[in-house]
Scaffold this motif. Sequence first.
Motif, PDB file in Angstrom:
ATOM      1  N   LYS A  85      32.498  -3.603 -20.935  1.00  0.00           N
ATOM      2  CA  LYS A  85      33.434  -4.311 -21.498  1.00  0.00           C
ATOM      3  C   LYS A  85      33.733  -5.557 -20.319  1.00  0.00           C
ATOM      4  N   LYS A 364      42.068 -11.629 -17.137  1.00  0.00           N
ATOM      5  CA  LYS A 364      42.800 -11.448 -18.376  1.00  0.00           C
ATOM      6  C   LYS A 364      43.757 -12.766 -18.335  1.00  0.00           C
ATOM      7  N   SER A 404      39.487 -10.167 -35.930  1.00  0.00           N
ATOM      8  CA  SER A 404      39.155 -10.278 -34.682  1.00  0.00           C
ATOM      9  C   SER A 404      37.658 -10.655 -34.387  1.00  0.00           C
ATOM     10  N   SER A 416      38.241  -5.099 -23.965  1.00  0.00           N
ATOM     11  CA  SER A 416      38.856  -3.803 -24.421  1.00  0.00           C
ATOM     12  C   SER A 416      40.033  -3.896 -25.414  1.00  0.00           C
ATOM     13  N   GLU A 417      40.564  -5.072 -25.495  1.00  0.00           N
ATOM     14  CA  GLU A 417      41.569  -5.490 -26.308  1.00  0.00           C
ATOM     15  C   GLU A 417      41.336  -6.801 -27.043  1.00  0.00           C
ATOM     16  N   VAL A 419      43.479  -9.510 -29.334  1.00  0.00           N
ATOM     17  CA  VAL A 419      44.858  -9.783 -29.887  1.00  0.00           C
ATOM     18  C   VAL A 419      44.693 -10.923 -30.999  1.00  0.00           C
ATOM     19  N   LYS A 423      48.742  -9.766 -34.772  1.00  0.00           N
ATOM     20  CA  LYS A 423      49.062  -8.811 -33.808  1.00  0.00           C
ATOM     21  C   LYS A 423      50.031  -9.726 -32.577  1.00  0.00           C
ATOM     22  N   ASN A 427      53.763  -8.827 -31.732  1.00  0.00           N
ATOM     23  CA  ASN A 427      54.160  -8.559 -30.262  1.00  0.00           C
ATOM     24  C   ASN A 427      55.306  -9.422 -30.035  1.00  0.00           C
ATOM     25  N   GLN A 687      39.785 -13.307 -26.443  1.00  0.00           N
ATOM     26  CA  GLN A 687      40.292 -11.927 -26.479  1.00  0.00           C
ATOM     27  C   GLN A 687      42.148 -12.271 -26.711  1.00  0.00           C
ATOM     28  N   SER A 688      42.649 -13.194 -26.091  1.00  0.00           N
ATOM     29  CA  SER A 688      44.043 -13.387 -25.921  1.00  0.00           C
ATOM     30  C   SER A 688      44.578 -14.480 -27.088  1.00  0.00           C
TER      31      SER A 688
END
Length: 872
Positions: A85, A364, A404, A416-417, A419, A423, A427, A687-688
Amino acid sequence: MKTVLAILSTLLVTITASAQDYKSFPMWNPKLPIEQRVNDVVSRLTLEEKVAQMLNATPAIPRLGIPAYDWWNEVLHGVARTPFKTTVFPQAIGMAATWDTTSLFRMADYSALEGRAIYNKAVEQGRTAERYLGLTYWTPNINIFRDPRWGRGQETYGEDPFLTAMLGRAFVRGLQGEDPKYLKAAACAKHFAVHSGPEPSRHSDNFNPAVYDLWDTYLPAFKELIVDANVAGVMCAYNAINNQPCCGNDLLMNDILRKQWKFTGYVTSDCWAIDDFFKYHKTHKDATSSAIDAVVHGTDIECGQTVYKTLVDAVKNGLITEAQLDVSLKRLFTIRYRLGMFDPLSMVKYAQTPASVLESAPHKTHALKMAQQSIVLLKNEKNVLPLSKSIKKIVVVGPNADNSIAVLGNYNGTPSEIVTVLKGIQNKLGSKAEVVYEKAINFTNDTLLVYTDMRKQYSFDGKNGFKAEYFNNKELQGNPVVTQTEETVDHFWQEGSQVVGNLNAYNFSARYTTNYTADKDGFITFEVEADDGYKFSIDDKSVLDAWTRNRWGARTYRLKAEKGKTYKLVLEYWQGEGKANVKLRAGNFEQTNYAALLSKVSDADAIVYVGGISPQLEGEEMRVDYPGFNGGDRTTILLPTVQTELMKKLHSTGKPVVFVMMTGSAIATPWESENIPAIVNAWYGGQSAGTAVADVLFGDYNPAGRLPVTFYKSDNDLPSFLDYGMDGRTYRYFKGEALYPFGHGLSYSTFAYSGLQLPKTITTNKPVTVTVTVKNTGKRDGDEVVQLYVSHQTKSKAPVRALKGFKRISLKAGESKTISFKLTPEELSLVNETTGKYYQPKGNVQISVGGGQPGVKNKTTSNVLSSTMQVL
């Protein structure tokens, strides 16, 4: 017999002693200069060993202690395709939209750290032979994004040579590090040169660029990275230039790269590009002549593993000398020594990088920062944005709202995640507001496959689910290495990641078998989605067959089923290189119920439509059968009609509509730009991405991204895709009116420029200092991207204007800053049409500084200042 045994015994002792004593060779002495060590190791190799070390996957040489190593790795926007990851930053074109060299440097620095941690793990685990675990990254892609139809343009830093050069330099310096002895990682400038589509014909295309265009547009970024940033590697392109393949090109490889620019690093071919010499370009008669010509032109590595193997016989037959191979081998081993691969771990500080850096908090955080920085506010009428956080109901619609795949772009890692925009909004608002989601349509049509949960209807050998068999080859041959029962077929693997047991996702195949029992009469539609090849059979009859590289394609078969009848289903799948994806789903197609959709939005406070395109439609040499797309490229730059029609319906409700557009390239949106009040371009944000979009939509981040490409109004603005001449292309030579110009981007603040200072007259070959004051005249803190353009008032061939300076700055509300630019003589020069040499013309030159191009209105930048300077 005793004599023979004695000789064999003596030979065995000698070999064993040699194997034990290799550490005493100069090649292993870290106190000696690298050049001496490299010369020593090359001198010890046999001919066969030398040739094997010129392939991308090099075997180990145990007698010398040389470990196996694969040169092929990717780090376009974070370490890609690894089994671990990793942090995924925005796609390259999105990072370019930040116009922030400092952020790009930091991203590359963090990525190199993650790459080091992965390589260190590979060394510990004895996995250095595996692809995507090494330290030689075939990035950045600094080709000029000359035409928005090119599907790989998303991998570049845009259409401008200067912006590309500055961002590319920052990336290389961040990735390679600043240690005087060791490289943190090795960057590679690609694809050298004059390479930007079309994808379907790239293996056979031949382009004949004008001398002016070659030096004015296609080479400046390469020169910057090679001459000034000291990039470790270069990748030569598939296509031919002036009737010679790029990897065997006199002008590019021998004259410019090695002679003029004095490049001493290594060159790799693009993958299987040497095959193209004789298979598609037809410039060479066979593999041997192709291999020889590539080596003679300085291509040190063949990515492809086949053609260079003919070099053994070529040397033995006197067609090329072993000494010519040695030139390449010395370049290759120099890189490996500079990476510390032959030194004690204690001497190489990067070898101490821990696994804890993977997806670490600072990484991140920076991925989110760059996603925020990349977002371009294209339009914001009546201050629709930012939206109020006290909103009661918001409807999120569209094919990219919860996609995604889209946010990750291509050449990506796996975080790993992830968004998504949906989402991110959920959030952001939490339980304070009702968030309604409807995909509503696909990218190009409004007929959706509504999936059915079929798990109770699948069984094999008395168990629910599928019999899953996995093979360690692509041909489903031999006995499976693993056989197990799986509830569904729904898999995604990065290349090299673990599939099952000890089987890694690279050159493997799988077979999934089940019995489907229909629970009612009527039609059922099976959908297969796969990244590579597959066959889908019902009752041993093949109904879907794409046994060729497919890339994210989804195909369907409609079965007329009878209640209670059982059908045997078999899905066979193979994966070669890159990420692997295989899914089997079932349901029925239904056309979008627009009346029901509009009913859901009737009481909404706002509608966010998330559309555009995605890496499922544009990318590298991919099979796409949807209208408007071909082989990874686009045949039109217009937003697909179905999306415009949906937005017309949403707009008709009278509710405020925000269009969040995801794309790797420029999209023409004539109706939307006229009618939708707020348009946000979010690229493929990593990812973000969803968090960043929500931050912008609700005002927690003040957008300041700027377009690194021109958004044209229509296809009529574009010359032929195959035309590599720059007339009429990009903001530098396009004389029409753009929909959204290069450098454009709005803010929630306003900025004013004053006090432009520069000399009235200068002499040639002298640098020039330009200063200007920028003030944030709005009520919000925010960033401004200060842009400097040069326009020569001359009859000679020259760009309409050319970017020659930029700085992204942060200003608090009411704050002012004075910004200074130092223009070099080369930045004030033009290219001679005949020789390609730079010269500084005498006469008037206009210098313009502001938040965009001169003469282009921007509602959040009140003015662009211009002044004329005379060159004596």
